[in-house]
Design an enzyme around this catalytic site. Structure first.
Site, mmCIF file in Angstrom:
data_model
loop_
_atom_site.group_PDB
_atom_site.id
_atom_site.type_symbol
_atom_site.label_atom_id
_atom_site.label_comp_id
_atom_site.label_asym_id
_atom_site.label_seq_id
_atom_site.Cartn_x
_atom_site.Cartn_y
_atom_site.Cartn_z
ATOM 1 N N HIS A 76 0.853 -1.192 0.000
ATOM 2 C CA HIS A 76 0.000 0.000 0.000
ATOM 3 C C HIS A 76 0.889 1.241 0.000
ATOM 4 C CE1 HIS A 76 1.075 -0.774 4.185
ATOM 5 N NE2 HIS A 76 1.088 0.545 4.294
ATOM 6 N N HIS A 162 5.668 6.374 -1.807
ATOM 7 C CA HIS A 162 6.338 5.108 -2.046
ATOM 8 C C HIS A 162 5.485 3.947 -1.534
ATOM 9 C CE1 HIS A 162 7.258 5.912 2.156
ATOM 10 N NE2 HIS A 162 7.434 4.608 2.296
#
Length: 186
Positions: A76, A162
């Site tokens: 995620h 990220h």
């Protein structure tokens, strides 16, 4: 997904993830259980995208056993870590975050390069970067401002969009770090 041009926005959703921690023993008579949740706000990725990211990261996983790698279903984009919170705060947090998120259009992004925090010489976290950095940063900033009235401090570090791929266990030996750098360059 790394070099494929696969957008992440079509079915990505903003949710929070939590884990409950229960006390090891019963509370003293006349008191109630304090149930806390370890909360963070994240953009969940579609299963096909998570699977492709996991596949693309295989050379990294093969290069180092010193990293605790994240399983594909858990990949995620974290927007904010909230830490341990009393469950009674969940509704206020959700309302504040929903208001902040509603001001943003869906993000269409692609993954970019592999990286490490703080760097590949002394890695603690191995990650996969994302495009649309400014849009992610704006979203994270709006979430920070929405949560400030609830007592949450704004993030001190600059936001970097990220997907966390893994966390280094202990200290990584230089040969392992070198192998990780070489695998990231593939």
């Amino acid at each position: 997904v790394r070099g494929s041009g696969t957008p992440l926005a079509a079915t990505a959703s903003l949710t929070w993830r939590s884990s409950c921690r229960w006390p090891a023993r019963h509370p003293p008579s006349g008191t109630r259980w304090l149930v806390t949740m370890r909360l963070f706000l994240a953009i969940n990725l579609p299963a096909a995208v998570r699977d492709r990211i996991f596949q693309d990261a295989e050379p990294l996983r093969a290069a180092s056993a010193a990293v605790k790698w994240v399983a594909a279903p858990s990949l995620h984009v974290t927007l904010k870590f909230l830490g341990e919170q009393d469950e009674s705060r969940a509704e206020d947090i959700q309302r504040a975050v929903s208001g902040a998120v509603s001001m943003h259009a869906p993000l269409n992004v692609e993954t970019t390069e592999f990286g490490a925090f703080p760097n590949f010489h002394r890695p603690r976290v191995v990650w996969l970067g994302m495009t649309a950095e400014n849009r992610f940063r704006a979203l994270a900033g709006d979430i920070d401002r929405a949560l400030a009235p609830l007592g949450f401090a704004p993030e001190a570090r600059a936001f970097r969009a990220h997907v966390t791929l893994g966390r280094v266990r202990g200290e990584m030996r230089p040969p392992d770090a070198k192998a990780l750098v070489q695998a990231a360059a593939l």
